[in-house]
Design an enzyme around this catalytic site. Structure first.
Site, PDB file in Angstrom:
ATOM      1  N   LYS A 158      25.315 -43.547  14.155  1.00 36.05           N
ATOM      2  CA  LYS A 158      23.952 -43.146  13.609  1.00 36.05           C
ATOM      3  C   LYS A 158      22.535 -43.653  14.445  1.00 36.05           C
ATOM      4  O   LYS A 158      21.767 -42.923  14.712  1.00 36.05           O
ATOM      5  CB  LYS A 158      23.591 -42.474  12.312  1.00 36.05           C
ATOM      6  CG  LYS A 158      24.617 -41.957  11.622  1.00 36.05           C
ATOM      7  CD  LYS A 158      24.360 -41.605   9.920  1.00 36.05           C
ATOM      8  CE  LYS A 158      24.753 -41.174   9.382  1.00 36.05           C
ATOM      9  NZ  LYS A 158      25.028 -40.345   7.653  1.00 36.05           N
ATOM     10  N   LYS A 182      33.875 -31.751  13.817  1.00 38.84           N
ATOM     11  CA  LYS A 182      34.219 -31.712  12.705  1.00 38.84           C
ATOM     12  C   LYS A 182      32.189 -30.848  11.689  1.00 38.84           C
ATOM     13  O   LYS A 182      31.709 -30.858  13.016  1.00 38.84           O
ATOM     14  CB  LYS A 182      33.881 -33.007  12.072  1.00 38.84           C
ATOM     15  CG  LYS A 182      33.873 -32.246   9.945  1.00 38.84           C
ATOM     16  CD  LYS A 182      33.869 -33.689   9.435  1.00 38.84           C
ATOM     17  CE  LYS A 182      33.260 -33.945   8.866  1.00 38.84           C
ATOM     18  NZ  LYS A 182      33.343 -35.146   7.330  1.00 38.84           N
ATOM     19  N   LYS A 200      27.330 -31.066   8.280  1.00 41.48           N
ATOM     20  CA  LYS A 200      25.954 -30.135   7.778  1.00 41.48           C
ATOM     21  C   LYS A 200      24.904 -30.884   8.678  1.00 41.48           C
ATOM     22  O   LYS A 200      23.465 -30.161   8.826  1.00 41.48           O
ATOM     23  CB  LYS A 200      25.516 -30.047   5.747  1.00 41.48           C
ATOM     24  CG  LYS A 200      25.642 -31.427   5.894  1.00 41.48           C
ATOM     25  CD  LYS A 200      25.902 -30.815   4.051  1.00 41.48           C
ATOM     26  CE  LYS A 200      25.947 -32.003   3.056  1.00 41.48           C
ATOM     27  NZ  LYS A 200      26.323 -33.176   3.666  1.00 41.48           N
TER      28      LYS A 200
END
Ligand code: TRP
Length: 341
Positions: A112, A197, A200
């Site tokens: 990230k 994956k 969201k």
């Protein structure tokens, strides 16, 4: 009863991946067999660039979707992290137990942080310490099991390490938790990118089915799913990930088995059509319930208020014990002070 804790981060709209991979298991299995807490972890949503109004909106929506998915406040505790001060209180103590090196080794942080820097942004310090807050979420409740996807396994491992270390240094205070991978859940992949994956947070539409997508939108997304070259329908995760993903979604929605289902279909087209319909049918009751809950915001607010109260009662003794154990002077209660005067 086994204490179970899990969390949803309100950083994006919840997806079919969240539902089939976690929420359905929480509602169908965990809340019945365990003393379970499900938390909307809004503090975690502040670790990357965020829009305050959106976090607020998504927190509310996550709560009503959890209830729409079948979490029953009579059976489990549903609450918002920031409503319970114990999370932040404990997080600081655990920062005094964790090390800088440990934090920098976290895979999710590394990934990230790179992404944030590539976008030209700066990396918030809270992104580095995020796993400590997550450990606090877990340890505050004496949690034994944490049902999470394998991308969170390293974070739960850290929570274990911190619990053991704290207990060794300062005396037994925390239950040592462990991650449990869902037993009846599917790992749903992005329809456009079947090797990653269906998350969201990477809010890019076409490969992600959102729980509140209209049936027409669901059909379109599934029909446009990337499939692999070749014509025959076989179940092979390595070589044919796009196809395998559709088979797994269909299996998860209908209670079937992906390998067995592959024998049923002659063409990609008919597989996609049935998968789309199966997803629409799984989402239908959930969307209906969600609509009813939206018409009654007072109910959802009540659930969250009671959930937070219950959570606070559960967490406070453990967190207070940690404060004492680590060497902080207990505040003197008011009654004692007036007696001295
Ligand atoms: N980090 C988790 C995720 O990104 C969310 C989370 C926060 C969580 N605190 C938790 C999950 C505690 C389980 C237990 O999905």
């Amino acid at each position: 009863m086994t204490r179970v804790f899990s969390g949803v981060k309100p950083t994006g709209h919840l997806t079919l991946g969240n539902y089939l991979g976690a929420m359905r298991q929480w509602a169908g299995v965990d809340q019945h067999r365990a003393d379970a807490l499900f938390c909307i972890v809004d503090l975690h949503a502040l670790t990357v660039a965020h829009d305050p109004a959106r976090v607020r909106r998504l927190s509310r929506q996550s709560a009503s979707l959890l209830l729409a998915a079948g979490l029953d406040p009579e059976l489990c505790t549903v609450f918002v992290q920031s409503h319970v001060d114990e999370h932040a209180r404990l997080s600081y103590l655990l920062e005094c137990v964790a090390t800088d090196g440990e934090m920098r080794r976290m895979i999710q942080y590394k990934e990230k942080a790179v992404r944030e820097r590539e976008r030209g942004g700066s990396v918030r310090l809270s992104l580095l310490t995020y796993p400590v807050l997550m450990a606090a979420d877990i340890l505050a409740y004496g949690t034994e099991e944490v049902p999470v996807g394998d991308d969170q396994a390293q974070h739960v491992e850290l929570a274990r390490d911190l619990a053991v270390r704290f207990n060794q240094r300062y005396g037994h205070t925390f239950v040592v938790p462990r991650a449990t991978l869902p037993t009846v859940a599917a790992r749903v992949m992005n329809l456009q990118e079947p090797t990653s994956k269906m998350g969201k947070s990477d809010d890019t539409g076409p490969g992600i089915v959102y729980l509140l997508d209209e049936p027409e939108v669901v059909r379109k997304k599934v029909m446009r799913a990337v499939t692999d070259s070749g014509r025959d329908v076989v179940y092979d995760r390595q070589e044919r990930p796009g196809l395998a993903n559709l088979l797994e979604i269909l299996a998860a929605c209908t209670g079937g088995n992906p390998a067995a289902l592959s024998g049923v279909y002659e063409s990609y087209g008919s597989l996609k059509k049935d998968t789309a319909e199966a997803v629409v049918e799984v989402l239908r009751p959930l969307q209906k319930k969600h609509k009813e809950l939206c018409a009654d915001p007072g109910y959802v607010e009540g659930v969250l208020r009671e959930g937070a109260e219950r959570a606070r009662e559960m967490a406070r003794p453990t967190v207070d014990a940690a404060y004492r154990a680590i060497g902080l002077l207990p505040p003197v209660p008011e009654t004692v002070v007036s007696a001295v005067r």
